[in-house]
Design an enzyme around this catalytic site. Structure first.
Site, PDB file in Angstrom:
ATOM      1  N   TYR A  89       0.811  -1.222   0.000  1.00 25.17           N
ATOM      2  CA  TYR A  89       0.000   0.000   0.000  1.00 25.17           C
ATOM      3  C   TYR A  89       0.845   1.273   0.000  1.00 25.17           C
ATOM      4  O   TYR A  89       0.301   2.376  -0.037  1.00 25.17           O
ATOM      5  CB  TYR A  89      -0.908   0.030   1.236  1.00 25.17           C
ATOM      6  CG  TYR A  89      -1.901  -1.094   1.279  1.00 25.17           C
ATOM      7  CD1 TYR A  89      -2.967  -1.141   0.394  1.00 25.17           C
ATOM      8  CD2 TYR A  89      -1.775  -2.126   2.207  1.00 25.17           C
ATOM      9  CE1 TYR A  89      -3.885  -2.179   0.428  1.00 25.17           C
ATOM     10  CE2 TYR A  89      -2.686  -3.162   2.254  1.00 25.17           C
ATOM     11  CZ  TYR A  89      -3.740  -3.184   1.358  1.00 25.17           C
ATOM     12  OH  TYR A  89      -4.641  -4.214   1.394  1.00 25.17           O
TER      13      TYR A  89
ATOM     14  N   HIS B 265      -4.613   6.107  -1.198  1.00 24.60           N
ATOM     15  CA  HIS B 265      -5.184   6.093   0.156  1.00 24.60           C
ATOM     16  C   HIS B 265      -4.125   6.379   1.222  1.00 24.60           C
ATOM     17  O   HIS B 265      -4.461   6.630   2.374  1.00 24.60           O
ATOM     18  CB  HIS B 265      -5.838   4.727   0.408  1.00 24.60           C
ATOM     19  CG  HIS B 265      -7.194   4.783   1.029  1.00 24.60           C
ATOM     20  ND1 HIS B 265      -7.947   5.926   1.143  1.00 24.60           N
ATOM     21  CD2 HIS B 265      -7.948   3.793   1.578  1.00 24.60           C
ATOM     22  CE1 HIS B 265      -9.101   5.636   1.736  1.00 24.60           C
ATOM     23  NE2 HIS B 265      -9.126   4.359   2.007  1.00 24.60           N
TER      24      HIS B 265
ATOM     25  N   TYR C 167      -4.877  -0.477   9.698  1.00 26.09           N
ATOM     26  CA  TYR C 167      -5.620  -0.372   8.450  1.00 26.09           C
ATOM     27  C   TYR C 167      -6.599   0.783   8.576  1.00 26.09           C
ATOM     28  O   TYR C 167      -7.069   1.122   9.659  1.00 26.09           O
ATOM     29  CB  TYR C 167      -6.298  -1.677   8.012  1.00 26.09           C
ATOM     30  CG  TYR C 167      -5.286  -2.696   7.564  1.00 26.09           C
ATOM     31  CD1 TYR C 167      -4.769  -2.664   6.273  1.00 26.09           C
ATOM     32  CD2 TYR C 167      -4.799  -3.653   8.442  1.00 26.09           C
ATOM     33  CE1 TYR C 167      -3.807  -3.577   5.866  1.00 26.09           C
ATOM     34  CE2 TYR C 167      -3.841  -4.565   8.045  1.00 26.09           C
ATOM     35  CZ  TYR C 167      -3.344  -4.521   6.756  1.00 26.09           C
ATOM     36  OH  TYR C 167      -2.384  -5.414   6.365  1.00 26.09           O
TER      37      TYR C 167
ATOM     38  N   ASN D  10      -9.714   1.673   8.017  1.00 27.13           N
ATOM     39  CA  ASN D  10     -11.062   1.710   8.589  1.00 27.13           C
ATOM     40  C   ASN D  10     -11.090   1.598  10.107  1.00 27.13           C
ATOM     41  O   ASN D  10     -12.143   1.776  10.714  1.00 27.13           O
ATOM     42  CB  ASN D  10     -11.935   0.619   7.966  1.00 27.13           C
ATOM     43  CG  ASN D  10     -12.122   0.822   6.473  1.00 27.13           C
ATOM     44  OD1 ASN D  10     -11.692   1.822   5.906  1.00 27.13           O
ATOM     45  ND2 ASN D  10     -12.765  -0.132   5.836  1.00 27.13           N
TER      46      ASN D  10
END
Length: 187
Positions: free
Chosen positions: A14, A19, A64, A66
């Site tokens: 990532y 994001h 992460y 969320n």
């Protein structure tokens, strides 16, 4: 003391994704002000230091996106800081790439990481800096935010990361209202 929480997802896969723009801004601040983000604390990677004489904790939650609220809540609770001493940095689909926007409060605007923080802290009155990533012309938003920036996008992003770091520096040293006046142009 201020906590600067950059949002993103942990792991190499990532690292350069849209994001993770929040992580990128925190990394830019760390580089500019000689702060090492190496310790593990509050379910995050953290670095303590100073930005022009202002004590800061740079925070990159490793939960992460969320679940970012759990990490941010731990740090805020540990230092017993008012929410006015927290700045959350995250990507925003509704701002064009190359734009930043500072806000003293507001809803999550559909951003699940910010939504988690609002839920865990029980307030929308959280200062934040949003980094524009734009919306995809076609395709799924979820796929888009988890894709790396393209080479052409990186050329726009790099100066934007520096601008965002400067905006945070002004917010810490001269006040959030001054930073909003100076940096909330266009977009």
């Amino acid at each position: 003391m201020f906590i600067i929480a950059g949002l993103g997802n942990p792991g190499q896969e990532y690292e350069n994704t849209r994001h993770n723009a929040g992580f990128m801004v925190v990394d830019e601040l760390a580089k500019k002000h000689g702060i090492l983000i190496t310790k593990r604390k509050f379910k995050s990677l953290v670095g303590e230091g100073e930005i022009l004489g202002v004590k800061v904790l740079l925070l990159k939650p490793q939960t992460y996106m969320n679940l970012s609220g759990t990490a941010v809540q731990e740090a805020v609770s540990f230092y017993k800081l008012p929410l006015s001493r927290l700045v959350v940095v995250y990507d925003d689909l509704d701002l064009p790439l190359g734009k930043i926007r500072l806000r003293l409060k507001g809803s999550a605007g559909g951003h699940r990481g910010m939504g988690s923080i609002i839920s865990c802290l029980g307030s929308e009155e959280i200062p934040r800096l949003k980094i524009g990533i734009g919306r995809p012309a076609v395709g799924d938003v979820k796929d888009y935010v988890l894709q790396p920036f393209t080479g052409a996008e990186r050329e726009i992003l790099e100066p934007t990361l520096k601008l965002a770091a400067e905006a945070i520096t002004v917010a810490l040293t001269e006040g959030f209202n001054k930073a909003m006046t100076d940096f909330n142009r266009g977009g």
